[in-house]
Scaffold this active site. Structure first.
Site, mmCIF file in Angstrom:
data_model
loop_
_atom_site.group_PDB
_atom_site.id
_atom_site.type_symbol
_atom_site.label_atom_id
_atom_site.label_comp_id
_atom_site.label_asym_id
_atom_site.label_seq_id
_atom_site.Cartn_x
_atom_site.Cartn_y
_atom_site.Cartn_z
ATOM 1 N N GLU A 295 0.838 -1.184 0.000
ATOM 2 C CA GLU A 295 0.000 0.000 0.000
ATOM 3 C C GLU A 295 0.880 1.243 0.000
ATOM 4 O OE1 GLU A 295 -3.160 2.233 2.909
ATOM 5 O OE2 GLU A 295 -1.698 0.883 3.783
ATOM 6 N N GLN B 77 -1.909 -0.946 -4.865
ATOM 7 C CA GLN B 77 -2.810 -0.748 -3.732
ATOM 8 C C GLN B 77 -2.588 0.647 -3.150
ATOM 9 O OE1 GLN B 77 -2.472 -2.753 0.217
ATOM 10 N NE2 GLN B 77 -4.428 -3.654 -0.411
ATOM 11 N N LYS C 98 -9.700 -4.251 -0.900
ATOM 12 C CA LYS C 98 -9.464 -5.235 0.151
ATOM 13 C C LYS C 98 -10.265 -4.770 1.356
ATOM 14 C CE LYS C 98 -5.873 -5.085 2.978
ATOM 15 N NZ LYS C 98 -4.502 -5.135 3.484
ATOM 16 N N CYS D 21 -6.622 -2.491 6.249
ATOM 17 C CA CYS D 21 -5.483 -2.344 7.150
ATOM 18 C C CYS D 21 -5.936 -1.847 8.525
ATOM 19 C CB CYS D 21 -4.461 -1.372 6.562
ATOM 20 S SG CYS D 21 -2.991 -1.192 7.601
#
Length: 155
Positions: free
Chosen positions: A1, A64, A132, A93
């Site tokens: 990310e 990402q 995600k 996350c």
């Protein structure tokens, strides 16, 4: 990310030595061509390790992005769009860095922001958009989230 602010602050550089596409921090002050060559020569070793993102041309890679804002998400995604096969929005996350800024799993409590980000990306990018996520507290809440994401055109 990579966070949207970080990728927005880069420029695309074709690295002929490594045959890669590097996204390097933008230089703050324009330099003359001769000064730029001298600076590059001095910094070559350090600069190689300074890429925020590196990929091989034509290699299928998903980028990402960490974001909490549709405009910054789009600006960041557009920086790398031609060198990736998809953009993935990180909504999973759990780290403090992401959550306290409303990114990552912090987005899960903001369905309107999720929809704004995803619709903006899907509408304006030429590559697929994915995301995600984390499971929510109940199956029904998770399914509601997935339905919302699907309604935005995410693949």
């Amino acid at each position: 990310e990579i966070v949207d602010h970080a990728i927005i602050a880069t420029e695309r550089v074709e690295n002929k030595e490594h045959q890669t596409v590097d996204f390097m921090p933008k230089t703050k002050v324009p330099l003359s061509a001769s000064k730029q060559r001298k600076r590059e020569k001095r910094r070559r070793g350090r600069r190689e390790n300074n890429a925020k993102f590196r990929t091989y041309s034509g290699e299928p890679v998903v980028f990402q992005i960490g974001t909490n804002d549709p405009v910054r998400a789009l600006r960041g995604a557009q920086v790398v769009e031609r060198d990736v096969c998809a953009i993935d929005v990180n909504m999973g996350c759990p780290k403090h860095f992401s959550v306290h800024a409303g990114m990552g799993a912090g987005l899960l409590s903001s369905p309107e922001t999720i929809a704004d980000i995803l619709k903006t990306l899907v509408r304006n990018l030429s590559v697929p958009v994915t995301c995600k996520i984390r499971l929510k507290d109940s199956d029904e809440a998770t399914l509601d989230l997935v339905r919302l994401i699907e309604s935005c055109g995410v693949q």
